[in-house]
Write a protein that holds these residues in place. Structure first.
Motif, mmCIF file in Angstrom:
data_model
loop_
_atom_site.group_PDB
_atom_site.id
_atom_site.type_symbol
_atom_site.label_atom_id
_atom_site.label_comp_id
_atom_site.label_asym_id
_atom_site.label_seq_id
_atom_site.Cartn_x
_atom_site.Cartn_y
_atom_site.Cartn_z
ATOM 1 N N ASN A 148 0.841 -1.191 0.000
ATOM 2 C CA ASN A 148 0.000 0.000 0.000
ATOM 3 C C ASN A 148 0.881 1.246 0.000
ATOM 4 O O ASN A 148 1.559 1.538 0.982
ATOM 5 N N LEU A 149 0.865 1.972 -1.097
ATOM 6 C CA LEU A 149 1.652 3.198 -1.212
ATOM 7 C C LEU A 149 0.778 4.445 -1.187
ATOM 8 O O LEU A 149 1.199 5.511 -1.620
ATOM 9 N N VAL A 196 13.035 -0.762 -8.571
ATOM 10 C CA VAL A 196 11.812 -1.562 -8.685
ATOM 11 C C VAL A 196 11.884 -2.348 -9.991
ATOM 12 O O VAL A 196 12.089 -1.772 -11.063
ATOM 13 N N THR A 197 11.725 -3.672 -9.890
ATOM 14 C CA THR A 197 11.685 -4.521 -11.078
ATOM 15 C C THR A 197 10.291 -4.440 -11.678
ATOM 16 O O THR A 197 9.297 -4.577 -10.967
ATOM 17 N N GLU A 221 2.682 6.066 -10.450
ATOM 18 C CA GLU A 221 2.135 5.083 -9.517
ATOM 19 C C GLU A 221 2.608 3.725 -10.003
ATOM 20 O O GLU A 221 2.842 3.530 -11.202
ATOM 21 N N LEU A 222 2.725 2.768 -9.090
ATOM 22 C CA LEU A 222 3.069 1.399 -9.459
ATOM 23 C C LEU A 222 1.786 0.602 -9.655
ATOM 24 O O LEU A 222 0.849 0.721 -8.881
ATOM 25 N N ILE A 223 1.753 -0.208 -10.701
ATOM 26 C CA ILE A 223 0.624 -1.079 -10.975
ATOM 27 C C ILE A 223 0.934 -2.456 -10.392
ATOM 28 O O ILE A 223 1.974 -3.045 -10.705
ATOM 29 N N ALA A 274 6.705 -4.591 -9.682
ATOM 30 C CA ALA A 274 5.387 -4.118 -10.107
ATOM 31 C C ALA A 274 5.156 -4.596 -11.535
ATOM 32 O O ALA A 274 6.095 -4.860 -12.276
ATOM 33 N N LEU A 275 3.889 -4.686 -11.898
ATOM 34 C CA LEU A 275 3.551 -5.043 -13.271
ATOM 35 C C LEU A 275 3.965 -3.926 -14.215
ATOM 36 O O LEU A 275 4.469 -4.162 -15.308
ATOM 37 N N GLY A 276 3.782 -2.678 -13.789
ATOM 38 C CA GLY A 276 4.127 -1.556 -14.651
ATOM 39 C C GLY A 276 4.006 -0.235 -13.929
ATOM 40 O O GLY A 276 3.897 -0.180 -12.713
#
Length: 113
Positions: free
Chosen positions: A2-3, A63-64, A80-82, A105-107
């Motif tokens: 949770n960001l 972040v990968t 934002e990270l997805i 993250a996915l994207g």
């Protein structure tokens, strides 16, 4: 992960994630379990200030990304990270032991700030 309440700014634009084989020293593109290439982005994460509270410090994290983020994610952009996740890891090579957490993250999704 949770960001909510954090702002994320790109400090290094996304690029292909590379791995070096410990035995041969050959560098190759890092891939996920599905065989898809991975990317890495560096983000400065900082909690947004809340009135009446001390302004918190931020930190930079790698972040990968599990998919190609596409174009338009340049240094200084807010994102934002997805589907963000955090995972613990540990490694032991001989008597050396290291551990930590990794972010993935996915994207990415652009934000106004």
């Amino acid at each position: 992960m949770n960001l909510t309440g954090y702002k994320l700014m790109i400090t290094e634009a996304p690029q292909m994630k590379m791995r070096t084989d410990d035995v041969t020293g050959v560098e190759s593109v890092a891939t996920g379990f599905d065989g898809a290439p991975q990317f890495v982005v560096k983000l400065f994460m900082k909690k947004r200030p809340v009135e009446g509270e001390r302004v918190p410090k931020g930190e930079e994290y790698a972040v990968t990304l599990r998919a190609d983020p596409g174009d338009g994610f340049d240094e200084g952009s807010y994102v934002e990270l997805i589907d963000a996740t955090v995972s613990p890891w540990q490694n032991q090579r001989g008597s050396r032991f290291s551990s930590g957490i990794s972010f993935s993250a996915l994207g990415l999704k652009p934000t106004g700030r």
